[in-house]
Design an enzyme around this catalytic site. Sequence first.
Site, mmCIF file in Angstrom:
data_model
loop_
_atom_site.group_PDB
_atom_site.id
_atom_site.type_symbol
_atom_site.label_atom_id
_atom_site.label_comp_id
_atom_site.label_asym_id
_atom_site.label_seq_id
_atom_site.Cartn_x
_atom_site.Cartn_y
_atom_site.Cartn_z
ATOM 1 N N ARG A 40 -16.205 -99.447 77.979
ATOM 2 C CA ARG A 40 -17.466 -99.437 77.237
ATOM 3 C C ARG A 40 -17.664 -98.063 76.609
ATOM 4 O O ARG A 40 -17.314 -97.031 77.201
ATOM 5 C CB ARG A 40 -18.645 -99.736 78.171
ATOM 6 C CG ARG A 40 -18.768 -101.195 78.589
ATOM 7 C CD ARG A 40 -19.134 -102.103 77.429
ATOM 8 N NE ARG A 40 -19.288 -103.494 77.819
ATOM 9 C CZ ARG A 40 -18.337 -104.439 77.704
ATOM 10 N NH1 ARG A 40 -17.152 -104.123 77.212
ATOM 11 N NH2 ARG A 40 -18.586 -105.686 78.054
ATOM 12 N N HIS A 53 -13.131 -102.902 69.066
ATOM 13 C CA HIS A 53 -13.446 -103.678 70.290
ATOM 14 C C HIS A 53 -12.624 -104.981 70.316
ATOM 15 O O HIS A 53 -13.182 -106.081 70.351
ATOM 16 C CB HIS A 53 -14.956 -103.976 70.365
ATOM 17 C CG HIS A 53 -15.393 -104.358 71.763
ATOM 18 N ND1 HIS A 53 -16.584 -103.945 72.319
ATOM 19 C CD2 HIS A 53 -14.803 -105.108 72.735
ATOM 20 C CE1 HIS A 53 -16.710 -104.428 73.544
ATOM 21 N NE2 HIS A 53 -15.630 -105.143 73.819
HETATM 22 P P1 NDP Z 1 -13.734 -105.906 87.619
HETATM 23 O O1 NDP Z 1 -15.154 -106.046 88.057
HETATM 24 O O2 NDP Z 1 -12.758 -106.944 88.030
HETATM 25 O O3 NDP Z 1 -13.153 -104.496 88.100
HETATM 26 C C1 NDP Z 1 -13.903 -103.327 88.099
HETATM 27 C C2 NDP Z 1 -13.134 -102.233 88.821
HETATM 28 O O4 NDP Z 1 -13.854 -101.011 88.691
HETATM 29 C C3 NDP Z 1 -12.987 -102.494 90.320
HETATM 30 O O5 NDP Z 1 -11.720 -102.082 90.765
HETATM 31 C C4 NDP Z 1 -14.065 -101.606 90.938
HETATM 32 O O6 NDP Z 1 -13.792 -101.148 92.251
HETATM 33 C C5 NDP Z 1 -14.031 -100.429 89.986
HETATM 34 N N1 NDP Z 1 -15.295 -99.674 90.034
HETATM 35 C C6 NDP Z 1 -16.550 -100.107 89.748
HETATM 36 N N2 NDP Z 1 -17.442 -99.114 89.924
HETATM 37 C C7 NDP Z 1 -16.741 -98.037 90.341
HETATM 38 C C8 NDP Z 1 -17.097 -96.718 90.705
HETATM 39 N N3 NDP Z 1 -18.366 -96.286 90.679
HETATM 40 N N4 NDP Z 1 -16.114 -95.880 91.097
HETATM 41 C C9 NDP Z 1 -14.825 -96.294 91.148
HETATM 42 N N5 NDP Z 1 -14.424 -97.540 90.822
HETATM 43 C C10 NDP Z 1 -15.370 -98.394 90.424
HETATM 44 O O7 NDP Z 1 -13.778 -105.796 86.024
HETATM 45 P P2 NDP Z 1 -12.654 -106.200 84.968
HETATM 46 O O8 NDP Z 1 -11.379 -105.566 85.362
HETATM 47 O O9 NDP Z 1 -12.646 -107.663 84.721
HETATM 48 O O10 NDP Z 1 -13.245 -105.517 83.638
HETATM 49 C C11 NDP Z 1 -13.517 -104.138 83.572
HETATM 50 C C12 NDP Z 1 -14.338 -103.799 82.341
HETATM 51 O O11 NDP Z 1 -13.538 -103.906 81.173
HETATM 52 C C13 NDP Z 1 -15.508 -104.742 82.044
HETATM 53 O O12 NDP Z 1 -16.632 -104.439 82.853
HETATM 54 C C14 NDP Z 1 -15.755 -104.495 80.567
HETATM 55 O O13 NDP Z 1 -16.700 -103.459 80.407
HETATM 56 C C15 NDP Z 1 -14.402 -104.038 80.047
HETATM 57 N N6 NDP Z 1 -13.813 -105.008 79.113
HETATM 58 C C16 NDP Z 1 -13.534 -104.597 77.835
HETATM 59 C C17 NDP Z 1 -12.959 -105.473 76.944
HETATM 60 C C18 NDP Z 1 -12.602 -105.033 75.575
HETATM 61 O O14 NDP Z 1 -12.209 -105.856 74.743
HETATM 62 N N7 NDP Z 1 -12.647 -103.750 75.256
HETATM 63 C C19 NDP Z 1 -12.657 -106.862 77.312
HETATM 64 C C20 NDP Z 1 -12.965 -107.168 78.681
HETATM 65 C C21 NDP Z 1 -13.533 -106.271 79.536
HETATM 66 P P3 NDP Z 1 -13.691 -102.180 93.482
HETATM 67 O O15 NDP Z 1 -12.438 -102.983 93.224
HETATM 68 O O16 NDP Z 1 -13.580 -101.312 94.666
HETATM 69 O O17 NDP Z 1 -14.933 -103.022 93.419
HETATM 70 C C1 OXD Z 2 -15.891 -108.220 77.683
HETATM 71 C C2 OXD Z 2 -15.697 -107.660 76.359
HETATM 72 O O1 OXD Z 2 -16.580 -107.602 78.499
HETATM 73 O O2 OXD Z 2 -15.230 -108.398 75.465
HETATM 74 O O3 OXD Z 2 -15.330 -109.301 77.942
HETATM 75 O O4 OXD Z 2 -15.954 -106.471 76.140
#
Ligand code: NDP
Ligand code: OXD
Length: 306
Positions: free
Chosen positions: A221, A269
């Site tokens: 993000r 994006h």
């Molecule tokens: P998940 O919820 O599966 O994974 C999030 C990860 O971040 C987990 O490993 C979690 O730790 C870790 N995390 C969360 N908070 C913290 C913190 N404070 N400190 C350290 N680690 C932390 O999300 P996804 O992998 O599915 O997606 C990640 C992000 O990617 C989405 O939230 C979105 O914003 C972005 N995204 C962007 C896209 C794009 O096109 N640019 C498309 C899709 C997603 P733990 O495992 O310990 O809970």
């Molecule tokens: C998502 C994105 O969060 O597209 O899936 O950014």
Amino acid sequence: MNITFCCANTRVGPWLADLRLALPQANVTEWQPGAPQADHAVVWAPPQQFMDEQPGLKGLFNIGAGVDALLKLRLPPSAKVVRLDDAGMSVQMAEYVCHAVIRHFREFDAYEADVAQGRWSYRKPRLRADFPVGVMGLGVLGERVAQALRQFDFPVHGWSRSPKAIDGVICHAGHAAFDSFLASCRVLVNLLPLTPETRDILNRDTLSRLRPEAYLINVARGDHLVEDDLLALLESGHMAGATLDVFRTEPLPAQHGFWKHPKITVTPHTSARTLREESIAQIAGKILAFERGDPIAGVVDPVRGY
Ligand code: NDP
Ligand code: OXD
């Protein structure tokens, strides 16, 4: 069962048609102000008015992985928020990040520039060992990305809230391990969710802890990154460059300095797009499981924020 559809920047017709095919027993309609109460909603960045008019929703099915736009709203009190769980996104993210890392490591951008000038040039091969890659966030997307990078023999570190074990990846967990994680990396990939804890996490202080001539890939993000801090570190030479897919304001404003910055690659994006077919199959399956009272994956914890 009534399902309402309220998704910004989405072609409504094909989504409604495919949802109706996947859930023939449901009445699926596009939300309009004043529409009747629904049982479940399929949403992307809906307005507050939608939430205020649908207090009886049981499930809010987000057609993306990130739920930060949803959690900013006052939600119906008993609605569960359910995010997309991969649905074809992790392979796209792995492609995007590997492409960006390899393009930087192999200096393909510099070769392209030389070729554009008609120059036949060679560069000294760089050592993979000098390019350890760190993946922030080892969830659905981050884990797949870390594994894909390992396939190219890069040293890979990962950082998450809770401890992980991923073959070939050096995993760091929690706040206390953040500095040593950063100090281990030259290329940093951000795949964290946007939460109050992670907003502005890519800033002058944290980016300065990376190895010299560091490279940033932000695919999570825009609000994770303090943009002026990145510009200052590119100027000072501590950062060698960045590939950015997400921005504080999207679309990226026409006058923004990132567009023409020689060390920044911008994409709109698009690193991992929502795929309609996979997403509808997943959401339909989850709605049916939910109605049967079965557990479903991807339910968001509103306190944790992801
Ligand atoms: P998940 O919820 O599966 O994974 C999030 C990860 O971040 C987990 O490993 C979690 O730790 C870790 N995390 C969360 N908070 C913290 C913190 N404070 N400190 C350290 N680690 C932390 O999300 P996804 O992998 O599915 O997606 C990640 C992000 O990617 C989405 O939230 C979105 O914003 C972005 N995204 C962007 C896209 C794009 O096109 N640019 C498309 C899709 C997603 P733990 O495992 O310990 O809970
Ligand atoms: C998502 C994105 O969060 O597209 O899936 O950014």
